[in-house]
Design a protein around this motif. Structure first.
Motif, PDB file in Angstrom:
ATOM      1  N   MET A  24      -8.320  -4.060 -21.317  1.00 11.93           N
ATOM      2  CA  MET A  24      -7.434  -3.236 -20.494  1.00 11.93           C
ATOM      3  C   MET A  24      -6.387  -2.561 -21.381  1.00 11.93           C
ATOM      4  N   ARG A  25      -5.895  -3.284 -22.384  1.00 13.43           N
ATOM      5  CA  ARG A  25      -4.948  -2.712 -23.333  1.00 13.43           C
ATOM      6  C   ARG A  25      -5.595  -1.572 -24.105  1.00 13.43           C
ATOM      7  N   THR A  26      -6.858  -1.733 -24.491  1.00 11.85           N
ATOM      8  CA  THR A  26      -7.572  -0.693 -25.222  1.00 11.85           C
ATOM      9  C   THR A  26      -7.763   0.553 -24.364  1.00 11.85           C
ATOM     10  N   VAL A  27      -8.090   0.359 -23.097  1.00  6.82           N
ATOM     11  CA  VAL A  27      -8.262   1.496 -22.186  1.00  6.82           C
ATOM     12  C   VAL A  27      -6.937   2.227 -22.008  1.00  6.82           C
ATOM     13  N   LEU A  28      -5.845   1.487 -21.852  1.00  6.17           N
ATOM     14  CA  LEU A  28      -4.536   2.129 -21.724  1.00  6.17           C
ATOM     15  C   LEU A  28      -4.178   2.896 -22.989  1.00  6.17           C
ATOM     16  N   ASP A  29      -4.537   2.356 -24.150  1.00  6.30           N
ATOM     17  CA  ASP A  29      -4.286   3.056 -25.409  1.00  6.30           C
ATOM     18  C   ASP A  29      -5.092   4.349 -25.474  1.00  6.30           C
ATOM     19  N   PHE A  30      -6.319   4.332 -24.965  1.00 12.63           N
ATOM     20  CA  PHE A  30      -7.158   5.533 -24.937  1.00 12.63           C
ATOM     21  C   PHE A  30      -6.545   6.595 -24.029  1.00 12.63           C
ATOM     22  N   VAL A  31      -5.945   6.158 -22.910  1.00 12.75           N
ATOM     23  CA  VAL A  31      -5.339   7.089 -21.960  1.00 12.75           C
ATOM     24  C   VAL A  31      -4.051   7.676 -22.531  1.00 12.75           C
ATOM     25  N   GLY A  32      -3.399   6.939 -23.422  1.00 19.67           N
ATOM     26  CA  GLY A  32      -2.173   7.461 -24.022  1.00 19.67           C
ATOM     27  C   GLY A  32      -0.988   6.523 -23.907  1.00 19.67           C
ATOM     28  N   VAL A  33      -1.164   5.381 -23.256  1.00 17.38           N
ATOM     29  CA  VAL A  33      -0.098   4.391 -23.120  1.00 17.38           C
ATOM     30  C   VAL A  33      -0.287   3.362 -24.227  1.00 17.38           C
ATOM     31  N   GLU A  34       0.576   3.420 -25.235  1.00 17.73           N
ATOM     32  CA  GLU A  34       0.431   2.511 -26.365  1.00 17.73           C
ATOM     33  C   GLU A  34       1.234   1.234 -26.116  1.00 17.73           C
ATOM     34  N   LEU A  35       0.569   0.106 -26.264  1.00 15.60           N
ATOM     35  CA  LEU A  35       1.215  -1.193 -26.110  1.00 15.60           C
ATOM     36  C   LEU A  35       1.094  -1.945 -27.435  1.00 15.60           C
ATOM     37  N   PRO A  36       2.165  -2.592 -27.879  1.00 11.71           N
ATOM     38  CA  PRO A  36       2.083  -3.341 -29.139  1.00 11.71           C
ATOM     39  C   PRO A  36       1.230  -4.594 -28.999  1.00 11.71           C
ATOM     40  N   ILE A  37       0.627  -5.025 -30.116  1.00 10.36           N
ATOM     41  CA  ILE A  37      -0.295  -6.160 -30.093  1.00 10.36           C
ATOM     42  C   ILE A  37       0.443  -7.501 -30.104  1.00 10.36           C
ATOM     43  N   ILE A  38       1.619  -7.565 -30.717  1.00  9.41           N
ATOM     44  CA  ILE A  38       2.313  -8.841 -30.883  1.00  9.41           C
ATOM     45  C   ILE A  38       2.686  -9.472 -29.533  1.00  9.41           C
ATOM     46  N   PRO A  39       3.271  -8.761 -28.581  1.00  9.00           N
ATOM     47  CA  PRO A  39       3.545  -9.398 -27.276  1.00  9.00           C
ATOM     48  C   PRO A  39       2.276  -9.843 -26.559  1.00  9.00           C
ATOM     49  N   TYR A  40       1.191  -9.085 -26.720  1.00  9.29           N
ATOM     50  CA  TYR A  40      -0.087  -9.476 -26.127  1.00  9.29           C
ATOM     51  C   TYR A  40      -0.543 -10.812 -26.699  1.00  9.29           C
ATOM     52  N   MET A  41      -0.520 -10.923 -28.019  1.00 13.42           N
ATOM     53  CA  MET A  41      -0.959 -12.158 -28.666  1.00 13.42           C
ATOM     54  C   MET A  41      -0.063 -13.328 -28.272  1.00 13.42           C
ATOM     55  N   ALA A  42       1.236 -13.106 -28.216  1.00  9.50           N
ATOM     56  CA  ALA A  42       2.164 -14.163 -27.824  1.00  9.50           C
ATOM     57  C   ALA A  42       1.887 -14.614 -26.389  1.00  9.50           C
ATOM     58  N   ALA A  43       1.592 -13.672 -25.512  1.00  8.25           N
ATOM     59  CA  ALA A  43       1.308 -14.017 -24.118  1.00  8.25           C
ATOM     60  C   ALA A  43       0.012 -14.814 -23.994  1.00  8.25           C
ATOM     61  N   VAL A  44      -1.023 -14.439 -24.742  1.00 10.07           N
ATOM     62  CA  VAL A  44      -2.296 -15.158 -24.671  1.00 10.07           C
ATOM     63  C   VAL A  44      -2.134 -16.585 -25.197  1.00 10.07           C
ATOM     64  N   PHE A  45      -1.454 -16.746 -26.339  1.00 14.01           N
ATOM     65  CA  PHE A  45      -1.233 -18.084 -26.877  1.00 14.01           C
ATOM     66  C   PHE A  45      -0.311 -18.900 -25.970  1.00 14.01           C
ATOM     67  N   GLY A  46       0.677 -18.255 -25.366  1.00 13.67           N
ATOM     68  CA  GLY A  46       1.557 -18.950 -24.424  1.00 13.67           C
ATOM     69  C   GLY A  46       0.804 -19.426 -23.194  1.00 13.67           C
ATOM     70  N   LEU A  47      -0.082 -18.588 -22.670  1.00 11.15           N
ATOM     71  CA  LEU A  47      -0.898 -18.962 -21.515  1.00 11.15           C
ATOM     72  C   LEU A  47      -1.823 -20.127 -21.856  1.00 11.15           C
ATOM     73  N   ALA A  48      -2.439 -20.078 -23.023  1.00  9.38           N
ATOM     74  CA  ALA A  48      -3.328 -21.160 -23.444  1.00  9.38           C
ATOM     75  C   ALA A  48      -2.553 -22.461 -23.602  1.00  9.38           C
ATOM     76  N   GLY A  49      -1.399 -22.407 -24.225  1.00  5.62           N
ATOM     77  CA  GLY A  49      -0.576 -23.604 -24.403  1.00  5.62           C
ATOM     78  C   GLY A  49      -0.105 -24.173 -23.080  1.00  5.62           C
ATOM     79  N   ALA A  50       0.331 -23.312 -22.171  1.00  4.83           N
ATOM     80  CA  ALA A  50       0.792 -23.775 -20.859  1.00  4.83           C
ATOM     81  C   ALA A  50      -0.348 -24.392 -20.060  1.00  4.83           C
ATOM     82  N   THR A  51      -1.536 -23.827 -20.165  1.00  8.31           N
ATOM     83  CA  THR A  51      -2.686 -24.363 -19.442  1.00  8.31           C
ATOM     84  C   THR A  51      -3.088 -25.727 -19.976  1.00  8.31           C
TER      85      THR A  51
END
Length: 71
Positions: A24-51
């Motif tokens: 979904m992040r890649t599709v948004l980047d293709f459309v023109g909405v750039e999102l940084p990778i570091i918050p994404y990675m932090a969120a994924v690792f945070g979700l895994a740790g919390a689970t």
């Protein structure tokens, strides 16, 4: 209350969820909405740790399938 989940099932679910969010992040980047990778990675690792923490708190992993007693 016990959470009846296997480690493999949980890890596969988290991996699939992470790939879907990344795509979904890649599709948004293709459309023109750039999102940084570091918050994404932090969120994924945070979700895994919390689970993992939640499963450990609620009874741990299922290590052996329940056996049916012979009749």
């Amino acid at each position: 209350m016990s959470v009846d989940v296997s480690r493999g099932g949980l890890l596969v679910t988290l991996a699939i969820f992470g790939v879907i969010v990344y795509e979904m992040r890649t599709v948004l980047d293709f459309v023109g909405v750039e999102l940084p990778i570091i918050p994404y990675m932090a969120a994924v690792f945070g979700l895994a740790g919390a689970t993992v923490w939640y499963v450990s708190l609620k009874g741990g992993w299922r290590t052996e399938p329940e056996r049916d007693d012979p009749a």
